[in-house]
Motif scaffolding. Structure first.
Motif, mmCIF file in Angstrom:
data_model
loop_
_atom_site.group_PDB
_atom_site.id
_atom_site.type_symbol
_atom_site.label_atom_id
_atom_site.label_comp_id
_atom_site.label_asym_id
_atom_site.label_seq_id
_atom_site.Cartn_x
_atom_site.Cartn_y
_atom_site.Cartn_z
ATOM 1 N N LEU A 80 9.559 37.146 43.152
ATOM 2 C CA LEU A 80 10.656 36.935 42.208
ATOM 3 C C LEU A 80 11.387 35.623 42.518
ATOM 4 O O LEU A 80 11.742 34.855 41.606
ATOM 5 C CB LEU A 80 11.618 38.122 42.271
ATOM 6 C CG LEU A 80 12.643 38.223 41.159
ATOM 7 C CD1 LEU A 80 11.984 38.240 39.783
ATOM 8 C CD2 LEU A 80 13.504 39.470 41.334
ATOM 9 N N VAL A 94 17.828 40.603 37.194
ATOM 10 C CA VAL A 94 17.241 41.868 37.645
ATOM 11 C C VAL A 94 18.153 42.990 37.170
ATOM 12 O O VAL A 94 19.363 42.941 37.356
ATOM 13 C CB VAL A 94 17.109 41.897 39.184
ATOM 14 C CG1 VAL A 94 16.549 43.244 39.630
ATOM 15 C CG2 VAL A 94 16.241 40.756 39.651
ATOM 16 N N THR A 96 18.772 47.204 36.931
ATOM 17 C CA THR A 96 18.413 48.560 37.307
ATOM 18 C C THR A 96 19.101 49.493 36.324
ATOM 19 O O THR A 96 20.295 49.322 36.060
ATOM 20 C CB THR A 96 18.889 48.858 38.740
ATOM 21 O OG1 THR A 96 18.344 47.858 39.595
ATOM 22 C CG2 THR A 96 18.438 50.229 39.187
ATOM 23 N N GLN A 195 13.643 49.804 37.524
ATOM 24 C CA GLN A 195 14.060 48.419 37.727
ATOM 25 C C GLN A 195 13.227 47.511 36.830
ATOM 26 O O GLN A 195 12.031 47.754 36.631
ATOM 27 C CB GLN A 195 13.836 48.051 39.193
ATOM 28 C CG GLN A 195 14.726 46.937 39.667
ATOM 29 C CD GLN A 195 14.497 46.639 41.127
ATOM 30 O OE1 GLN A 195 13.382 46.759 41.628
ATOM 31 N NE2 GLN A 195 15.549 46.249 41.822
ATOM 32 N N VAL A 197 13.024 43.164 35.195
ATOM 33 C CA VAL A 197 13.560 41.800 35.229
ATOM 34 C C VAL A 197 13.560 41.280 33.803
ATOM 35 O O VAL A 197 12.555 41.364 33.104
ATOM 36 C CB VAL A 197 12.695 40.880 36.130
ATOM 37 C CG1 VAL A 197 13.170 39.433 36.046
ATOM 38 C CG2 VAL A 197 12.724 41.371 37.565
#
Lengths: 379, 221
Positions: A80, A94, A96, A195, A197
């Protein structure tokens, strides 16, 4: 100009000599113009709305999403950080997320809780704000599916926040969303959190390219979901909407073409003596066919072109003067947008010409095949 | 070639079965070059039908028709149209001028159909109309002309393409005696001056008698 053009022109424009022929032609002309104008205006309206929605998607939506192929969390590792380094043109966030209950004095609704490192306070979207009657400064309690064991038994983990911001919902967003920082929301998010991105190009016009540009930079087990795939249902719905409404309005042109067919058949019957005389003077059947084809195209295609021009001009006028306002707070837009594209203009003109041609064929063929002597007797 | 028209055993009828009417039953006819032939007879004996056959507007059911030395049975639709345009001139009983066009445009029409430019065709039409005393009426529409003027206009239209054969179907039938006399004299003058071959259908025995020859058609027995 050959005799065909001269005769067709005289029939169409000879208002002083034969008012009813010219009047009937004018009615067909106006019908075709109205049909083409209505279709142009409709396509401009749809394109206006859809291009605005697409632009809004580009401006405020996610351009690509990285998510674990098998669910759960993204694989660990330096990939990442490397991605951020290799693609400075992208904003990388990012997120969650888990599902929680949002509770206020007005009730409780399920909501998505997203932990975003870019967020500092607690922000909610308009959907949640509307459902629980919340605003900036309101108190919001979030109950997690996670529980703490107490002497009274398992009790959901709860946190109460002050709403720092109410932000506009994304165009496709219908669910209630709460966003906060990982630090503030960590206690609420359990092991079941997913999670992902989110990637956004700094230049929003490159939204369609983001997924392909990062495809080679993610490890196995990470799925890259493109802008198109993220918005596929909406984009497909928009396309379908345009096709169906366009088709529906195009029926106006079909009806106008049927009117043209009837009027041409009437004209061919009325002019049977003229046609017979012209035939006796040596005009070939195929020239008579061309004559009525020219009449049909003169009325229909010209009507289509004029109607398209008027429809396009009206659409441009409506858009530039913002003539049709939309209620603020209900829509993302302040006015009904219109956008005239070359493609739409070409489609409308092509439909008009094709309809006029189709409508002219049968009367032209009938006129060309009519018995000359019958026409002379009629005279 | 001294014959413009040679018809052998022409047969033409209308209707079928019991309603069948035989109009021409084996008609033989020759029209020599430069001849003015009058066709007379009571209504329904086939005068106009004969003219339509000679003018390539209709086809005989049997028999042979030769025009200008060639059998017309083998002509294509296109060739028949071209012959009507170039070799044959028609004058109808009712002038048959196109109402949306001026007199000069009506007269120019055969030349326009032949592919001539509008300017040239109109110039030829004006010249011809002037020779027929209609130069003042060139820009008038048919409904603005008298019956005699309309028929002279129709004659001009029949002549503008320089035909070899002039066919006139009761050209004086719609005119008073004086106008009919004037028109017939005009046709005679034109016939002679242009060396035409003419076939004129008429009910007027006096006028027919002034033609080179009279063909009398009668009812079949």
């Amino acid at each position: 100009m050959g005799p065909t053009g001269l005769i067709a022109g005289r029939y169409l424009l000879g208002l002083k000599r034969r008012t009813h022929v010219a009047a009937v032609s004018a009615i067909s002309f106006v019908a075709m113009a109205l049909g083409a104008g209505a279709l142009t205006l409709t396509l401009a309206l749809l394109e206006g709305f859809q291009s605005t929605i697409r632009a809004e998607l580009r401006e405020s939506g996610v351009h690509a999403r990285l998510r674990p192929r098998m669910g759960g969390a993204l694989p660990p590792g330096p990939w990442l950080a490397q991605l951020r380094q290799r693609h400075p043109e992208l904003e990388v966030r990012v997120v969650t997320a888990t599902t929680v209950w949002a509770v206020s004095e007005h009730g409780a609704v399920p909501a998505a809780l997203e932990l975003d490192e870019a967020v500092t306070g607690v922000e909610i979207n308009r959907v949640l704000a509307a459902r629980l009657v919340l605003g900036v400064g309101s108190r919001l309690t979030v109950a997690s599916p996670r529980t703490n064991l107490t002497p009274l038994g398992p009790v959901p983990v709860r946190r109460t926040f002050t709403v720092a911001e109410v932000r506009s919902s994304r165009p496709t967003e219908e669910r209630a969303v709460i966003r906060t920082s990982p630090a503030m929301g960590a206690a609420l998010v359990g092991g079941g959190a997913v999670q992902s991105v989110e990637l956004r190009a700094r230049d929003s016009h490159r939204a369609w390219e983001v997924a392909s540009s990062v495809q080679g930079d993610v490890p196995e087990g990470v799925e890259v979901v493109s802008f198109q795939a993220l918005n596929r249902p909406l984009l497909a719905a928009l396309q379908l909407e345009r096709a169906m409404i366009g088709l529906g309005v195009a029926l106006v042109i079909v009806v106008a073409a049927l009117n043209l067919l009837c009027n041409l058949a009437l004209l061919a019957a009325e002019k049977r003596a003229d046609v017979a005389i012209l035939s006796a003077l040596g005009l070939e059947p195929r020239a008579i066919f061309r004559l009525f084809l020219a009449l049909g195209l003169g009325i229909g295609a010209l009507g289509g072109v004029v109607g398209t021009g008027i429809g396009g001009a009206l659409a441009t006028l409506f858009d530039r003067t913002r003539l049709l306002p939309l209620p603020r707070g209900v829509f993302l837009l302040s006015h009904v947008p219109f956008r005239v594209t070359t493609g739409a203009v070409a489609v409308v003109i092509a439909i008009s010409v094709a309809a006029a041609l189709f409508a002219s064929l049968a009367p032209a063929r009938a006129a060309a095949r009519r018995d000359v002597l019958e026409g002379l007797r009629y005279e | 070639m001294s014959e413009v028209v040679r018809a052998v055993g022409l047969v033409k009828g209308y209707g079928e079965g019991a309603r069948r009417v035989e109009v021409l039953q084996g008609l033989d006819l020759v029209v020599a070059r430069g001849e003015m032939l009058a066709v007379v007879g009571p209504s329904g004996v086939g005068k106009s039908t004969l003219l339509h056959l000679l003018g390539l507007l209709d086809r005989p059911e049997a028999g042979e028709l030769h025009l200008f030395g060639r059998s017309v049975g083998s002509l294509s639709v296109r060739e028949r149209a071209r012959w009507r345009n170039e070799k044959i001139g028609f004058v109808f009983q009712f002038h048959a001028l196109l109402p949306e066009f001026t007199l000069e445009e009506n007269v120019a029409m055969p030349r326009l159909i032949a592919g001539e430019s509008q300017q040239q065709a109109l110039a030829a039409a004006r010249q011809l109309l002037a020779s027929l005393g209609l130069s003042e009426r060139c820009r008038h529409f048919p409904d603005e002309l008298s019956g005699g003027e309309q028929q002279r206009g129709a004659v001009a239209r029949a002549l503008v393409g320089g035909p070899e054969l002039l066919l006139a179907d009761e050209p004086t039938g719609n005119l008073d005696a004086a106008a009919a006399e004037a028109l017939f004299e005009l046709l005679r003058e034109i016939h002679l001056s242009r060396g035409l071959s003419s076939v004129i259908v008429t009910h007027n025995e006096a006028l027919a008698g002034r033609c080179d020859r009279v063909l009398r058609l009668g009812r079949a027995a």
